[in-house]
Design an enzyme around this catalytic site. Structure first.
Site, mmCIF file in Angstrom:
data_model
loop_
_atom_site.group_PDB
_atom_site.id
_atom_site.type_symbol
_atom_site.label_atom_id
_atom_site.label_comp_id
_atom_site.label_asym_id
_atom_site.label_seq_id
_atom_site.Cartn_x
_atom_site.Cartn_y
_atom_site.Cartn_z
ATOM 1 N N ASN A 196 -5.714 12.493 -0.464
ATOM 2 C CA ASN A 196 -4.886 11.711 0.464
ATOM 3 C C ASN A 196 -5.816 10.954 1.410
ATOM 4 O OD1 ASN A 196 -2.159 11.020 1.391
ATOM 5 N ND2 ASN A 196 -2.690 12.105 3.264
ATOM 6 N N LYS A 197 -5.229 10.201 2.285
ATOM 7 C CA LYS A 197 -5.977 9.336 3.201
ATOM 8 C C LYS A 197 -7.115 10.087 3.884
ATOM 9 C CE LYS A 197 -5.631 5.902 3.716
ATOM 10 N NZ LYS A 197 -6.528 5.040 2.914
ATOM 11 N N ASP A 208 -1.958 10.961 -2.560
ATOM 12 C CA ASP A 208 -2.228 9.848 -3.480
ATOM 13 C C ASP A 208 -2.475 10.336 -4.897
ATOM 14 O OD1 ASP A 208 -2.986 8.829 -0.672
ATOM 15 O OD2 ASP A 208 -2.621 7.058 -1.901
ATOM 16 N N ARG A 219 0.853 -1.187 0.000
ATOM 17 C CA ARG A 219 0.000 0.000 0.000
ATOM 18 C C ARG A 219 0.893 1.242 0.000
ATOM 19 N NH1 ARG A 219 1.491 1.971 4.017
ATOM 20 N NH2 ARG A 219 0.358 3.894 3.540
ATOM 21 N N GLN A 246 -2.925 2.728 9.566
ATOM 22 C CA GLN A 246 -1.583 2.873 9.004
ATOM 23 C C GLN A 246 -0.637 3.545 10.002
ATOM 24 O OE1 GLN A 246 -4.427 3.393 7.374
ATOM 25 N NE2 GLN A 246 -4.279 2.945 5.206
HETATM 26 C C1 RUB Z 1 -1.952 5.763 1.474
HETATM 27 C C2 RUB Z 1 -1.954 7.189 1.787
HETATM 28 C C3 RUB Z 1 -0.620 7.771 1.996
HETATM 29 C C4 RUB Z 1 -0.052 8.131 0.675
HETATM 30 C C5 RUB Z 1 1.388 8.463 0.819
HETATM 31 O O1 RUB Z 1 -3.222 5.191 1.505
HETATM 32 O O2 RUB Z 1 -2.934 7.879 1.815
HETATM 33 O O3 RUB Z 1 -0.672 8.924 2.784
HETATM 34 O O4 RUB Z 1 -0.132 7.053 -0.215
HETATM 35 O O5 RUB Z 1 1.857 8.665 -0.459
HETATM 36 P P1 RUB Z 1 -3.359 3.610 1.630
HETATM 37 P P2 RUB Z 1 3.172 9.452 -0.776
HETATM 38 O O6 RUB Z 1 -2.747 3.230 2.931
HETATM 39 O O7 RUB Z 1 -4.847 3.399 1.598
HETATM 40 O O8 RUB Z 1 -2.648 3.015 0.448
HETATM 41 O O9 RUB Z 1 4.216 8.572 -0.165
HETATM 42 O O10 RUB Z 1 3.184 9.599 -2.235
HETATM 43 O O11 RUB Z 1 3.121 10.773 -0.122
#
Ligand code: RUB
Length: 353
Positions: A247-248, A237, A57, A197
């Site tokens: 983003n999340k 994202d 992820r 997470q």
């Molecule tokens: C992941 C999420 C993270 C970004 C980070 O969601 O929202 O904050 O992917 O990305 P999930 P980056 O856990 O549902 O995959 O590293 O590009 O900033």
């Protein structure tokens, strides 16, 4: 990143190609932080499953996994009848495995450039895509560390470390880079319901001994209101042409509160997260995940220490589980990219030229 797998210390990225066995391998993020194990994908369908089930992820890491998965499919179908239709089907299945992070499409399109030329080159392309992401993570760390000052309290959401970005990380990278240089600060880690997470963030910060405290997502407003947060850094994202950031889920709430209390709010991401084809956040498809993720809480048993899950609500309780939200550009102080810390105008100039 440094890890201990089956009692042995090792250095691994989040996802890689095992050239002897011709398989995609990845750190199984659903087992962390309690167990560090390697998951093998024998075919691209296993990669689709690993992305859907979030064994891998984080936007850039799923982009790299998808690139490897497509390269694997190219090698599987190369020279066979219906090569192109099989490859197109593999592309489509990988693309639809998770809809919000644009890195996934960018990874697939990068490998697609080579799919009628050479099966061997397809693997090389996927490797190039993955290593470019991790090098950009390193750069983000160097660029972003200027924001981190002694004794700061920094809030982060979701997980944006090495596991999410093949290596190094995005929003976490500046924290680790500063910590390694001796700057001492404290991080508030949002738990990030329902997938938690925050456990991965805590696990990764622990590897470096970074001071941190895990909080429930709903505690962040109180902390900001009482002067306990100096800076918010998180990932992305998908970043659109006007600077909106998907983003999340929960990022938007944080951005509104941070703006209210004039707390600097930054999103960090590599080039693969910028979506040149989307005008604004309104164009982004927000993934709706299984409500079961809210209904059921996963962890390890406090007695047996085995992985387990408990039912958190009464039978048939209705739950709704959007996985991302969109933060409008005007709520961001800036964007931490491998090319520098950019304002909205600089971001648009950089990525639209
Ligand atoms: C992941 C999420 C993270 C970004 C980070 O969601 O929202 O904050 O992917 O990305 P999930 P980056 O856990 O549902 O995959 O590293 O590009 O900033």
């Amino acid at each position: 990143m440094k890890l201990t797998v089956d009692g042995r210390e090792t250095d691994l990225p989040a996802v890689w190609w095992h050239s002897e066995q011709k398989i995609v391998q990845l750190i199984d993020q659903t087992k962390l932080p309690f167990q560090c194990s390697i998951h093998s994908c024998k075919t691209y369908l296993d990669v689709v499953d690993a992305i859907k089930t979030m064994k891998i992820r984080g936007a850039p890491s799923i982009g790299a996994a998808a690139a490897y998965g497509l390269a694997q499919a190219i090698n599987e179908f190369w020279g066979k009848d219906d090569y192109l239709s099989n490859i197109q089907s593999a592309y489509d299945q990988l693309l639809s495995s998770r809809p919000t992070a644009v890195d996934l499409k960018n990874g697939l399109d990068y490998v697609r450039e080579i799919w009628t030329d050479s099966a061997k080159e397809a693997i090389v392309y996927a490797q190039k895509f993955a290593s470019r992401i991790s090098m950009q993570g390193k750069k983000i760390g160097e660029v972003g560390k200027s924001l981190i000052k002694e004794n700061m309290n920094i809030l982060t959401h979701c997980h944006t470390g090495a596991l999410a970005l093949v290596d190094y990380g995005s929003a976490i990278a500046p924290l680790i880079a500063s910590w390694k240089e001796g700057v001492r600060f404290h991080v508030y880690v949002d738990e990030t319901r329902p997938r938690m997470q925050g456990r991965l963030t805590s696990w990764e910060l622990r590897q470096y001994g970074v001071n941190h405290t895990v909080i429930c997502d709903s505690a962040s407003g109180h902390l900001m209101a009482t002067g306990k947060v100096d800076l918010v850094i998180l990932g992305a994202d998908r970043v659109t042409r006007n600077g909106d950031v998907a983003n999340k889920i929960g990022t938007h709430n944080l951005a509104v509160i941070a703006k209210y209390y004039s707390i600097p709010f930054y999103s960090a991401f590599p080039d693969t997260t910028f979506d040149i084809n989307s005008e604004s956040g309104a164009d982004i498809r927000i993934e709706k995940r299984d409500p079961q993720e809210i209904y059921e809480v996963r962890g390890i048993s406090t007695i047996s220490k085995e992985q387990t899950s408990i039912q958190a609500y009464q039978d048939n309780t209705h739950c709704y589980n959007p996985a991302f939200d969109v933060t409008p550009a005007e709520l961001l102080t800036g964007y931490i990219t491998p090319h520098g810390i950019l304002s909205k105008q600089q971001l648009i100039q950089k990525y639209m030229n």
